[in-house]
Design an enzyme around this catalytic site. Structure first.
Site, PDB file in Angstrom:
ATOM      1  N   THR A 143       0.850  -1.180   0.000  1.00  0.00           N
ATOM      2  CA  THR A 143       0.000   0.000   0.000  1.00  0.00           C
ATOM      3  C   THR A 143       0.891   1.236   0.000  1.00  0.00           C
ATOM      4  O   THR A 143       1.936   1.261   0.672  1.00  0.00           O
ATOM      5  CB  THR A 143      -0.897  -0.007   1.256  1.00  0.00           C
ATOM      6  OG1 THR A 143      -1.755  -1.154   1.195  1.00  0.00           O
ATOM      7  CG2 THR A 143      -1.761   1.246   1.332  1.00  0.00           C
ATOM      8  N   SER A 144       0.496   2.266  -0.744  1.00  0.00           N
ATOM      9  CA  SER A 144       1.188   3.553  -0.766  1.00  0.00           C
ATOM     10  C   SER A 144       2.645   3.383  -1.228  1.00  0.00           C
ATOM     11  O   SER A 144       2.864   2.881  -2.313  1.00  0.00           O
ATOM     12  CB  SER A 144       1.062   4.205   0.612  1.00  0.00           C
ATOM     13  OG  SER A 144       1.411   5.560   0.554  1.00  0.00           O
ATOM     14  N   SER A 145       3.633   3.750  -0.412  1.00  0.00           N
ATOM     15  CA  SER A 145       5.016   3.544  -0.847  1.00  0.00           C
ATOM     16  C   SER A 145       5.266   2.063  -1.145  1.00  0.00           C
ATOM     17  O   SER A 145       6.007   1.716  -2.076  1.00  0.00           O
ATOM     18  CB  SER A 145       5.991   4.039   0.219  1.00  0.00           C
ATOM     19  OG  SER A 145       7.313   3.975  -0.249  1.00  0.00           O
ATOM     20  N   ALA A 147       3.085   0.100  -2.355  1.00  0.00           N
ATOM     21  CA  ALA A 147       2.455  -0.165  -3.656  1.00  0.00           C
ATOM     22  C   ALA A 147       3.342   0.335  -4.787  1.00  0.00           C
ATOM     23  O   ALA A 147       3.428  -0.279  -5.851  1.00  0.00           O
ATOM     24  CB  ALA A 147       1.085   0.503  -3.718  1.00  0.00           C
ATOM     25  N   HIS A 289      -6.640   8.443   0.802  1.00  0.00           N
ATOM     26  CA  HIS A 289      -5.400   7.657   0.710  1.00  0.00           C
ATOM     27  C   HIS A 289      -5.430   6.409   1.597  1.00  0.00           C
ATOM     28  O   HIS A 289      -4.680   5.474   1.398  1.00  0.00           O
ATOM     29  CB  HIS A 289      -4.199   8.541   1.071  1.00  0.00           C
ATOM     30  CG  HIS A 289      -2.886   7.920   0.690  1.00  0.00           C
ATOM     31  ND1 HIS A 289      -2.602   7.500  -0.601  1.00  0.00           N
ATOM     32  CD2 HIS A 289      -1.778   7.624   1.418  1.00  0.00           C
ATOM     33  CE1 HIS A 289      -1.382   6.981  -0.631  1.00  0.00           C
ATOM     34  NE2 HIS A 289      -0.863   7.035   0.566  1.00  0.00           N
TER      35      HIS A 289
END
Ligand SMILES: *[C@@H]1O[C@H](CO)[C@@H](O)[C@H](O)[C@H]1NC(C)=O
Ligand SMILES: *[C@@H]1O[C@H](CO)[C@@H](O)[C@H](O)[C@H]1NC(C)=O
Ligand SMILES: *[C@@H]1O[C@H](CO)[C@@H](O)[C@H](O)[C@H]1NC(C)=O
Length: 334
Positions: A143-145, A147, A289
């Site tokens: 997820t996020s970084s 991802a 987010h």
């Protein structure tokens, strides 16, 4: 029989949600130092008490300001790993200022070129050898970084992974666009705010430059993005679509679109190849987010509840692709 397994696992999943921090009955420990690991990534492993024979492996890179431990403690995979006998590894970012991953430097964006991606791959190769992992069933979810790192790993190491699952991300190479002095762990605000717009061909050229010699089978990928994400603007989902449909040789328009899938108000677009889903892009309407990983969706995409020889995985050289579960099975319980 398949249906029965699924019924059990789905009902058990509610238990996972109500006790997210369940640590499982296996062990969580640091891996020994592996090389090459030029940026000094540390990697931890969750080994269930009972391993499947030739177990699958899932790599879970954490988010910015996260850690391997935080990712493990909040992991939705522990229960499933205990049940199905697969291994999970949690790499830990060496960039202590923000604990993001380096997804911008040329090193990390190049196959065997160094950077965080190479350190993670060294850990994968160690675990593959040590535990007899099925090399056809190595997966990455973040997820996020994490991802973004998922995109980096499937793009720069298409020979290692069978599939990726990226939740709130930017396309492969987007943080590397105009990265001054090739700074590792560079936060690219233009990319984050959806201002890096390219054609599918331009994006694909960036992916191909990561590993120009490679012409083999590429991992399938699913991506998810909140429609009101203020950190990584949702335009990045559309850039992802252009990038991966081009790299994977898919048409510009999806083969199928599913509304309210896998969650109410989410819309999933699916592109098929040889009769199986190869790329999925889901817009989560009204989500910011903080998009919630839908565990069952990931387990299905990686076919991790499958035990035996007919599970989804990379095709053997010259041999027919091992199939993923049918769509009906994948969405039956939603
Ligand atoms: C990684 O660790 C080694 C040994 O401690 C050190 O020499 C090197 O500078 C470190 N690399 C980075 C990028 O911090
Ligand atoms: C990126 O790194 C690779 C491998 O280290 C190198 O061959 C290539 O020239 C570099 N490309 C750029 C644009 O710096
Ligand atoms: C879906 O959208 C509708 C209309 O905006 C809203 O009322 C509902 O709460 C949303 N459902 C979920 C699960 O977000």
């Amino acid at each position: 029989m398949k249906l029965n397994t699924r019924t059990i696992s789905v009902s058990a999943l509610f238990g996972v949600f109500s006790s997210v921090c369940a640590q499982g009955s296996g062990t969580y420990t640091a891996l020994p130092a592996v090389s090459p690991n030029p940026s000094n990534v540390t990697t931890y492993i969750y080994l269930p008490q009972t391993l499947a024979s030739s177990p699958p492996l899932v790599v879970v890179p954490h988010w910015c300001h996260g850690s391997a431990l935080a990712a493990y403690q909040g992991s939705p995979f522990t229960y499933a790993a205990d049940t199905y006998g697969f291994i999970v590894i949690y790499p830990d970012s060496p960039w202590t200022a923000d604990k993001c991953w380096d997804v911008s430097s040329n090193e990390t964006l190049t196959h065997d070129g160094g950077g965080d991606s190479q350190g993670i791959i060294s850990a994968v190769k160690y675990v593959v050898r040590k535990y007899g992992v099925d090399t056809k069933r190595v997966f990455v979810q973040g997820t996020s970084s994490g991802a973004m790192m998922t995109n980096v790993l499937v793009g720069a190491y298409p020979d290692v992974f069978a599939a990726g699952s990226a939740w709130a991300e930017v396309p492969f190479g987007c943080f590397g666009v105009d990265d001054p002095d090739d700074t590792p762990d560079y936060w690219n605000n233009e990319c984050a705010t959806g201002q890096v717009i390219k054609s599918g061909e331009e994006w694909a050229a960036i992916v191909h430059a990561a590993y120009p010699e490679y012409s083999g089978w590429r991992p399938k990928l699913q991506v998810f993005h909140g429609s009101v994400d203020p950190t990584l603007y949702p335009q990045n989902l559309e850039e992802d679509v252009k990038e991966w449909t081009t790299v994977l040789g898919l048409s510009a328009t999806p083969d199928e679109t599913f509304v309210n899938t896998p969650v109410a108000n989410w819309t999933m677009r699916v592109w098929n190849k040889d009769g199986d889903p190869k790329f999925e892009a889901t817009l989560a309407e009204g989500v910011d987010h903080n998009i919630q990983t839908q565990v069952q969706t990931v387990l299905d995409w990686f076919d991790l509840e499958c035990v035996g020889t007919d599970c989804f995985g990379r095709p053997d050289e010259g041999v027919k692709l091992r199939r993923s579960s049918s769509r009906e099975a994948r969405y039956f319980f939603r």
